[in-house]
Design a protein around this motif. Structure first.
Motif, mmCIF file in Angstrom:
data_model
loop_
_atom_site.group_PDB
_atom_site.id
_atom_site.type_symbol
_atom_site.label_atom_id
_atom_site.label_comp_id
_atom_site.label_asym_id
_atom_site.label_seq_id
_atom_site.Cartn_x
_atom_site.Cartn_y
_atom_site.Cartn_z
ATOM 1 N N TYR A 263 0.845 -1.202 0.000
ATOM 2 C CA TYR A 263 0.000 0.000 0.000
ATOM 3 C C TYR A 263 0.877 1.248 0.000
ATOM 4 O O TYR A 263 0.957 1.982 0.985
ATOM 5 C CB TYR A 263 -0.919 -0.010 1.224
ATOM 6 N N PRO A 264 1.549 1.527 -1.118
ATOM 7 C CA PRO A 264 2.499 2.650 -1.129
ATOM 8 C C PRO A 264 1.846 4.015 -0.921
ATOM 9 O O PRO A 264 2.426 4.877 -0.250
ATOM 10 C CB PRO A 264 3.155 2.549 -2.508
ATOM 11 N N GLU A 265 0.666 4.252 -1.478
ATOM 12 C CA GLU A 265 0.036 5.562 -1.336
ATOM 13 C C GLU A 265 -0.396 5.816 0.104
ATOM 14 O O GLU A 265 -0.162 6.896 0.659
ATOM 15 C CB GLU A 265 -1.164 5.677 -2.286
ATOM 16 N N GLU A 266 -1.040 4.825 0.703
ATOM 17 C CA GLU A 266 -1.454 4.972 2.102
ATOM 18 C C GLU A 266 -0.237 5.115 3.011
ATOM 19 O O GLU A 266 -0.233 5.934 3.938
ATOM 20 C CB GLU A 266 -2.298 3.760 2.528
ATOM 21 N N SER A 267 0.791 4.332 2.721
ATOM 22 C CA SER A 267 2.007 4.384 3.539
ATOM 23 C C SER A 267 2.701 5.730 3.407
ATOM 24 O O SER A 267 3.234 6.274 4.384
ATOM 25 C CB SER A 267 2.960 3.253 3.141
ATOM 26 N N LYS A 268 2.680 6.286 2.200
ATOM 27 C CA LYS A 268 3.282 7.608 1.983
ATOM 28 C C LYS A 268 2.610 8.656 2.875
ATOM 29 O O LYS A 268 3.283 9.487 3.496
ATOM 30 C CB LYS A 268 3.148 8.008 0.514
#
Length: 546
Positions: A263-268
Motif C-alpha cells: 500500500y504505497p500511497e497509504e504508507s506515503k
C-alpha cells in the motif's frame, strides 16, 4: 504490600530495559490498585543494591524476559540463572516472555508461573473477575497504574512504551514469538487516555512501540495484508498533541515493510503524518531478517529484499531531512537474524550485497541490527535449534565485522556529519574523561562526550569523530570552565592554542578571546562554545560604527 520486581523485557514488539519502562509494570500496578492492594515497584538494578526492599511484601510479582537479546547501557536484565536464587523465602509469581523459554524445573518449583501474555491470568489470580478477553482488558489498568512510573529510579527520564495492539498479521516467521498473540486492537481513545495520564504524571517521553506494525494500527484487517488507515492515524496523532502539548519525544518502533510495498500511497501519507506529528530522530525497525530467497522461503518470512528496498526508499524520500535535535526526522532500520533454516555461506554474501545496494542508491539506514536467533520451544525453529548458529559462527563474525567497518561507519558519516549539533543528550555512564550519552529516543545514537558529566545531565554537543556504531562529540563549552583536554579535542585548535586559552581565562567577552587566538582559530572555536559568552558589553565592543 505486594512487590513488583521489574527484571526488564525485550521482545520483538516491546522494550522495557532502562530508560524504557514497558507497559507491564503499569498493568500490574493498575490491577493491584483496582483490587485495593498497596504495592512497591523497583527495577532489578535497584533491587540488587537493596535486596531488603521486599522484606515486608506478602507476595512479589516478577516481570522478566529477553526474547531478542542485545547490549544494554541502561540496565542489566534479570537472567534465568539469577531468577533461581531470587527471594527464596517469598511467595512469587513469574510473568513475562521469560516463561516461553525452556526453563529449569527449579523455576517452576520456586515460582507460580503464569502463561504469557499474562494479564488475564494474573488478574484472576489476584482475585479479580475477567469480563473482556481482548486487549482492551488492559485499558483501565494502564491508566490506574500510570503512577508507578514515579517509583522508577530514572524518573522523569524514562521512555514509556505504549501498546497499541497485540499480534502479527503474518504470524508465521519460524523464529518469532509474536505468533502466540491473536490480533487484538486497543481502542485509540484509551491509548490516548493512557498517554495523557502518564503525561500528567510528569512523563514527557513516549514510544508507540508495543505492536508489530504501527502502520496497520486502526487499519482494515479483513484483507490478507491489512490496509492502513492514514486519516485515522493522523487524527490519533493530532489528539495526542492536543492533550499533551509539551511532549519531548514521540516515536515508534516496528513497521512491516510488506505493508509499505502493498500500500504505497497509504504508507506515503502515514510517513508524512509521522514526520509532521512525531519528533525527529525516529526509527522504524524493518524485519528483513535475511536477503537470501531460500532462507525467506524456508522460514516463512514475509517481505522480499526488493520490497524492503522499496520501503527504505519511500521512507527516505520524506524522512531523511534533519530535525531540530540534529537527527533526521524518520529513517528505517534493518534487522538481520542469523542461524535460520536453510542458511549457507552464500546467505551472508547476499545480506552484505543488500546493504551495499542501499549504499549505492544513496539511502540512509539509521540502524543495522545483526543478531543470532534465539530458539523458543514450540516454534518451527525448534526443529533445527542452534545447529546453524554453531556451524556458521565464523561467517557470522566476519559478516558483522564487515558491516560495522564498511557500512555502519560510512552511514554514520552521512547521517551525522562532522560538526553536526546533536541536542538533548542524556548522560548515562562515565568512563574516565568520556561520558556516554544518548537522546531519550527510539534506537538512540550512542555518543561519547569528551568531558566528565553526572548521570542525567543533559548536554548539546557537536560531532567530531566516528566509531563503528557510535560518535565522539565535543559538548558546547563555557570557555571559562572548559578543560584543557576538551579544547585540545576540537579539530583545528591544537595543543598550543588550547593551552593559551587555559592560561588566559577567565574571559569577559568573546572579543577578548578572539584577540588572544586570532580570527582564524576563533572561527574554528566559535561553534563549540556557548553563546552565553556574548555579554551585552562584548556585543557593544564588537559592533562597528554605523
Amino acid at each position: 504490600m505486594i512487590g513488583i520486581l521489574d527484571g526488564y523485557v525485550d521482545e520483538p514488539s516491546c522494550l522495557g530495559v532502562p530508560p524504557y519502562i514497558s507497559p507491564y509494570p503499569r498493568y500490574v500496578a493498575g490491577m493491584l490498585r483496582d483490587l485495593g492492594h498497596s504495592y512497591r515497584y523497583i527495577t532489578i538494578d535497584e533491587f540488587r543494591k537493596n535486596p531488603s526492599v521486599f522484606d515486608k511484601a506478602k507476595l512479589v510479582i516478577v516481570i522478566a524476559g529477553i526474547a531478542v537479546p542485545g547490549k544494554y547501557l541502561g540496565g542489566k536484565p534479570l537472567s534465568a540463572k539469577e531468577l533461581k536464587h531470587l527471594l527464596p523465602e517469598k511467595e512469587k509469581i513469574l510473568v513475562g516472555p521469560i516463561v516461553l523459554e525452556d526453563l529449569d524445573k527449579e523455576i517452576f518449583e520456586r515460582y507460580e508461573v503464569l502463561p504469557f501474555p499474562f494479564e488475564h491470568a494474573l488478574y484472576e489470580r489476584l482475585g479479580g473477575e475477567v469480563k473482556d478477553s481482548s486487549r482492551n482488558f488492559v485499558n483501565k489498568f494502564a491508566v490506574l497504574g500510570a503512577e508507578v512510573v514515579k517509583q522508577h529510579s530514572d524518573y522523569p527520564n524514562v521512555i514509556c512504551e505504549i501498546e497499541t495492539y497485540k499480534g502479527c498479521y503474518w504470524g508465521r516467521c519460524s523464529f518469532c514469538i509474536e505468533r502466540i498473540h491473536r490480533i487484538s486492537m486497543r481502542e485509540p481513545r484509551w491509548v490516548i487516555k493512557e498517554i495523557e495520564t502518564l503525561y500528567n504524571q510528569g512523563v514527557r517521553y513516549f514510544r508507540l512501540g508495543n505492536q508489530t506494525d504501527f502502520f496497520t494500527y486502526l487499519g482494515d484487517f479483513s484483507k490478507d495484508i491489512p490496509k492502513p488507515n492514514p486519516e485515522a492515524l493522523k487524527n490519533f496523532h493530532r489528539e495526542i498533541w492536543r492533550r499533551c502539548p509539551k511532549i519531548k519525544t514521540l516515536h515508534l518502533d516496528n513497521v512491516n515493510p510488506k505493508t509499505i510495498a502493498a500500500y504505497p500511497e497509504e504508507s506515503k501519507e502515514i510517513i508524512k503524518t509521522i514526520v509532521c506529528y512525531q519528533t525527529p530522530g525516529n526509527v522504524a525497525a524493518f524485519g528483513l531478517e535475511s536477503a537470501d530467497e531460500k532462507v525467506i522461503e524456508r522460514n516463512d518470512l514475509l517481505a522480499t529484499p526488493d520490497e524492503v528496498l522499496f520501503a527504505i526508499e519511500l521512507m527516505n524520500r520524506y524522512g531523511r531531512f534533519v530535525g531540530y535535535n540534529g537527527l533526521p526526522y524518520f529513517l528505517p532500520g534493518i534487522n538481520f537474524v542469523i542461524g535460520l533454516k536453510g542458511e549457507t555461506k552464500e546467505t551472508f554474501e547476499k545480506n552484505y550485497e543488500f546493504l551495499e545496494e542501499v549504499m549505492r542508491r544513496g539511502l540512509l539506514l539509521r540502524r543495522i541490527n545483526i543478531r543470532q536467533v534465539k530458539v523458543f520451544p514450540n516454534t518451527p525453529m525448534a526443529e533445527v535449534g542452534y545447529k546453524n548458529v554453531r556451524r556458521h559462527k565464523k561467517y557470522f563474525k566476519i559478516f558483522k565485522e564487515r558491516v560495522r567497518n564498511n557500512i555502519d561507519n560510512r552511514m554514520l558519516q552521512k547521517i551525522v556529519p562532522k560538526g553536526r549539533l546533536i541536542r538533548d543528550l542524556r548522560c548515562e555512564v562515565r568512563k574516565g574523561r568520556i561520558t556516554f550519552a544518548r537522546q531519550l529516543a527510539t534506537y538512540p545514537l550512542l555518543v561519547g562526550l569528551v568531558g566528565e558529566f553526572e548521570r542525567n545531565a543533559f548536554v548539546d554537543a557537536r560531532v567530531v569523530d566516528y566509531g563503528m556504531r557510535s560518535v565522539t562529540a565535543i559538548p558546547i563549552l563555557d570557555v571559562n570552565k572548559a578543560k584543557l583536554y576538551q579544547l585540545e579535542s576540537i579539530p583545528g585548535i591544537g595543543k598550543t592554542t588550547a593551552a593559551k586559552i587555559i592560561s588566559a581565562k577567565p574571559f569577559r567577552s568573546l572579543k577578548e578571546l578572539k584577540d588572544l587566538i586570532g580570527e582564524e582559530k576563533f572561527k574554528i572555536l566559535l561553534p563549540y562554545i556557548s553563546p552565553m559568552m556574548i555579554t551585552p558589553a562584548a556585543e557593544n565592543d564588537e559592533k562597528s560604527p554605523s
